[in-house]
Design a protein around this motif. Structure first.
Motif, PDB file in Angstrom:
ATOM      1  N   ARG A  19      11.028   4.376  -6.196  1.00  0.00           N
ATOM      2  CA  ARG A  19       9.774   4.898  -6.785  1.00  0.00           C
ATOM      3  C   ARG A  19       8.446   4.326  -6.185  1.00  0.00           C
ATOM      4  O   ARG A  19       8.508   3.403  -5.656  1.00  0.00           O
ATOM      5  N   VAL A  20       7.897   5.481  -5.581  1.00  0.00           N
ATOM      6  CA  VAL A  20       6.922   5.217  -4.478  1.00  0.00           C
ATOM      7  C   VAL A  20       5.564   5.745  -5.100  1.00  0.00           C
ATOM      8  O   VAL A  20       5.415   6.760  -5.842  1.00  0.00           O
ATOM      9  N   LEU A  21       4.375   5.099  -4.789  1.00  0.00           N
ATOM     10  CA  LEU A  21       3.091   5.740  -5.129  1.00  0.00           C
ATOM     11  C   LEU A  21       2.481   6.472  -3.972  1.00  0.00           C
ATOM     12  O   LEU A  21       2.740   5.722  -2.711  1.00  0.00           O
ATOM     13  N   VAL A  22       2.010   7.487  -3.773  1.00  0.00           N
ATOM     14  CA  VAL A  22       1.132   8.001  -2.991  1.00  0.00           C
ATOM     15  C   VAL A  22      -0.427   7.735  -3.080  1.00  0.00           C
ATOM     16  O   VAL A  22      -0.850   8.385  -3.961  1.00  0.00           O
ATOM     17  N   ASP A  23      -0.963   6.824  -2.446  1.00  0.00           N
ATOM     18  CA  ASP A  23      -2.369   6.316  -2.752  1.00  0.00           C
ATOM     19  C   ASP A  23      -2.791   5.638  -3.934  1.00  0.00           C
ATOM     20  O   ASP A  23      -1.828   5.689  -5.007  1.00  0.00           O
ATOM     21  N   GLY A  24      -3.472   4.528  -3.894  1.00  0.00           N
ATOM     22  CA  GLY A  24      -3.736   3.684  -5.111  1.00  0.00           C
ATOM     23  C   GLY A  24      -5.238   3.793  -5.245  1.00  0.00           C
ATOM     24  O   GLY A  24      -5.892   2.665  -5.310  1.00  0.00           O
ATOM     25  N   GLY A  25      -5.648   4.890  -5.556  1.00  0.00           N
ATOM     26  CA  GLY A  25      -7.152   5.167  -5.573  1.00  0.00           C
ATOM     27  C   GLY A  25      -7.750   5.136  -6.993  1.00  0.00           C
ATOM     28  O   GLY A  25      -8.892   5.668  -7.311  1.00  0.00           O
ATOM     29  N   LEU A  26      -7.150   4.685  -8.092  1.00  0.00           N
ATOM     30  CA  LEU A  26      -7.468   4.612  -9.370  1.00  0.00           C
ATOM     31  C   LEU A  26      -7.609   3.084  -9.468  1.00  0.00           C
ATOM     32  O   LEU A  26      -7.093   2.390  -8.685  1.00  0.00           O
ATOM     33  N   SER A  27      -8.197   2.680 -10.486  1.00  0.00           N
ATOM     34  CA  SER A  27      -8.097   1.197 -10.705  1.00  0.00           C
ATOM     35  C   SER A  27      -6.771   0.569 -11.136  1.00  0.00           C
ATOM     36  O   SER A  27      -6.068   1.425 -11.458  1.00  0.00           O
ATOM     37  N   ALA A  28      -6.601  -0.692 -10.586  1.00  0.00           N
ATOM     38  CA  ALA A  28      -5.136  -1.251 -10.840  1.00  0.00           C
ATOM     39  C   ALA A  28      -4.773  -1.155 -12.250  1.00  0.00           C
ATOM     40  O   ALA A  28      -3.615  -0.572 -12.703  1.00  0.00           O
ATOM     41  N   ARG A  29      -5.639  -1.206 -13.200  1.00  0.00           N
ATOM     42  CA  ARG A  29      -5.465  -1.107 -14.769  1.00  0.00           C
ATOM     43  C   ARG A  29      -4.751   0.117 -15.165  1.00  0.00           C
ATOM     44  O   ARG A  29      -4.012   0.544 -15.613  1.00  0.00           O
ATOM     45  N   GLN A  30      -5.389   1.078 -14.294  1.00  0.00           N
ATOM     46  CA  GLN A  30      -5.414   2.529 -14.602  1.00  0.00           C
ATOM     47  C   GLN A  30      -3.933   2.954 -14.271  1.00  0.00           C
ATOM     48  O   GLN A  30      -3.241   3.685 -14.785  1.00  0.00           O
ATOM     49  N   ILE A  31      -3.803   2.430 -13.004  1.00  0.00           N
ATOM     50  CA  ILE A  31      -2.526   2.731 -12.348  1.00  0.00           C
ATOM     51  C   ILE A  31      -1.304   2.286 -13.243  1.00  0.00           C
ATOM     52  O   ILE A  31      -0.418   2.940 -13.539  1.00  0.00           O
ATOM     53  N   VAL A  32      -1.552   1.034 -13.583  1.00  0.00           N
ATOM     54  CA  VAL A  32      -0.476   0.202 -14.651  1.00  0.00           C
ATOM     55  C   VAL A  32      -0.208   1.147 -15.962  1.00  0.00           C
ATOM     56  O   VAL A  32       0.715   1.411 -16.283  1.00  0.00           O
ATOM     57  N   VAL A  48       3.619   1.746  -1.826  1.00  0.00           N
ATOM     58  CA  VAL A  48       2.600   2.520  -1.825  1.00  0.00           C
ATOM     59  C   VAL A  48       2.353   3.157  -0.601  1.00  0.00           C
ATOM     60  O   VAL A  48       2.005   2.259   0.441  1.00  0.00           O
ATOM     61  N   LEU A  49       2.317   4.450  -0.493  1.00  0.00           N
ATOM     62  CA  LEU A  49       2.145   4.985   0.930  1.00  0.00           C
ATOM     63  C   LEU A  49       0.520   5.561   0.958  1.00  0.00           C
ATOM     64  O   LEU A  49       0.232   6.095  -0.208  1.00  0.00           O
ATOM     65  N   LEU A  50       0.119   5.315   2.038  1.00  0.00           N
ATOM     66  CA  LEU A  50      -1.509   5.675   2.095  1.00  0.00           C
ATOM     67  C   LEU A  50      -1.695   6.782   3.134  1.00  0.00           C
ATOM     68  O   LEU A  50      -1.298   6.710   4.112  1.00  0.00           O
ATOM     69  N   THR A  51      -2.472   7.873   2.438  1.00  0.00           N
ATOM     70  CA  THR A  51      -2.824   8.832   3.321  1.00  0.00           C
ATOM     71  C   THR A  51      -4.028   8.531   4.086  1.00  0.00           C
ATOM     72  O   THR A  51      -4.167   8.880   5.502  1.00  0.00           O
ATOM     73  N   HIS A  52      -5.316   7.766   3.648  1.00  0.00           N
ATOM     74  CA  HIS A  52      -6.129   7.170   4.576  1.00  0.00           C
ATOM     75  C   HIS A  52      -7.112   6.234   3.888  1.00  0.00           C
ATOM     76  O   HIS A  52      -6.475   5.855   2.654  1.00  0.00           O
ATOM     77  N   GLU A  53      -8.046   5.544   4.470  1.00  0.00           N
ATOM     78  CA  GLU A  53      -8.681   4.260   3.861  1.00  0.00           C
ATOM     79  C   GLU A  53      -9.978   4.680   2.808  1.00  0.00           C
ATOM     80  O   GLU A  53     -10.350   3.616   2.510  1.00  0.00           O
ATOM     81  N   HIS A  54      -9.990   5.795   2.698  1.00  0.00           N
ATOM     82  CA  HIS A  54     -11.350   6.006   1.710  1.00  0.00           C
ATOM     83  C   HIS A  54     -11.153   5.372   0.335  1.00  0.00           C
ATOM     84  O   HIS A  54      -9.851   5.670  -0.048  1.00  0.00           O
ATOM     85  N   GLY A  55     -12.192   4.957  -0.207  1.00  0.00           N
ATOM     86  CA  GLY A  55     -12.183   4.375  -1.523  1.00  0.00           C
ATOM     87  C   GLY A  55     -11.408   5.337  -2.622  1.00  0.00           C
ATOM     88  O   GLY A  55     -10.869   4.379  -3.406  1.00  0.00           O
ATOM     89  N   ASP A  56     -11.554   6.400  -2.661  1.00  0.00           N
ATOM     90  CA  ASP A  56     -10.810   6.877  -3.771  1.00  0.00           C
ATOM     91  C   ASP A  56      -9.347   7.285  -3.401  1.00  0.00           C
ATOM     92  O   ASP A  56      -8.550   7.856  -4.431  1.00  0.00           O
ATOM     93  N   HIS A  57      -8.933   6.712  -2.484  1.00  0.00           N
ATOM     94  CA  HIS A  57      -7.431   6.640  -2.290  1.00  0.00           C
ATOM     95  C   HIS A  57      -6.893   5.120  -2.393  1.00  0.00           C
ATOM     96  O   HIS A  57      -5.538   4.839  -2.337  1.00  0.00           O
TER      97      HIS A  57
END
Ligand SMILES: [Zn+2]
Ligand SMILES: [Zn+2]
Length: 276
Positions: A19-32, A48-57
């Motif tokens: 199971r992998v996430l692509v980007d983590g740009g929601l609050s940790a609470r929302q992701i959980v 968690v795989l990151l596309t880029h460093e912008h805050g919304d990701h």
């Protein structure tokens, strides 16, 4: 899609083994919360795989990774940009990949490629497990030749439809330089630009398209879906599955393909990655 839009982006990709996430740009609470809605506990996430460093990701990443020790897969420049200004600097579980390279997370093969966007080293992904492939491109100004070649093999495509060009031009809240940035070759794909990317992939292997990263005030799902549907109709592809992801709730679960149950032998080596 756990959630997608200009305010935050995260998606879950799973097989029977991984199971992998692509980007983590929601609050940790929302992701959980949203993972729970998918029947997945955060402890079960393999990375968690990151596309880029912008805050919304990446905005949920710090808390998520501190609490659950999730490995972060990123290229070196993206990792550096994120570590620079938060406590992820102390996170030990970085797995650094080379843009353009391929690696495996359990039974998911991940292909990475560069995309043009105003970040340090933004990437798109193709995920390959069993006989099917998922293409994932978000935040890009225009499609490069390489990107189109990579996407020719995918069965399901996640693509950004950021804005409607007219709504963006008429928007009174954004100053002109911001509009210029969004429309530039290192900005975002409009509905029309995404539709033309899809046209380039036809006819081909592609069976399903999921639209994402819609601007809250310069787009609507109806406009994005309408633009892509018109392009598909023009190409005689009326049987394509077409969806639009939402910012506020998880999408339905898309079955991309089948892997052989129980056949996977773990061969994952940390040797794929050097220490960050
Ligand atoms: Zn971005
Ligand atoms: Zn973004």
């Amino acid at each position: 899609m756990l959630g997608s839009g200009s305010a935050g982006n995260s998606a879950l990709v799973t097989t029977d083994h991984c199971r992998v996430l692509v980007d983590g740009g929601l609050s940790a609470r929302q992701i959980v919360v949203r993972l729970e809605q998918c029947g997945v506990a955060p402890e079960q996430i393999d990375g968690v795989l990151l596309t880029h460093e912008h805050g919304d990701h990446v905005c949920g990443l710090e808390v998520l990774c501190r609490k659950f020790e999730v490995p972060i897969y990123a290229n070196a420049l993206t990792a550096e940009a994120i570590r620079y200004d938060n406590t992820l600097d102390r996170h030990r579980n970085w797995r650094i990949f080379r843009t353009g390279g391929e690696f495996a997370i359990c039974d998911i093969a991940v292909q990475t490629f560069s995309v043009p966007h105003d970040a340090v080293d933004p990437v798109g992904f193709v995920f390959h497990a069993g006989s099917s492939r998922l293409g994932f491109i978000t935040d890009l100004g225009y499609p490069t030749k390489l990107l189109i070649e990579r996407l020719r093999e995918v069965h399901t495509l996640v693509i950004e439809t950021n804005h409607d060009e007219k709504l963006l031009q008429n928007d009174k809240n954004r100053p002109w330089p911001v509009k210029q940035r969004i429309q530039s070759r290192h900005g975002h794909l409009s509905n029309a630009a995404a539709a033309s990317v899809i046209e380039e992939l036809l006819p081909g292997k592609i069976e399903r398209i999921v639209l994402g990263h819609l601007s809250r005030d310069c787009n609507t799902p109806e406009l994005a879906l309408g633009a892509v549907r018109a392009a598909l109709t023009k190409c005689g592809k009326i049987d394509m599955e077409l969806f639009c992801a939402s910012q506020s709730e998880i999408s339905s679960h898309f079955c991309i393909g089948q892997t052989e149950r129980g056949a996977f032998q773990p061969t994952f080596e940390n040797g794929f990655f050097h220490a960050a």
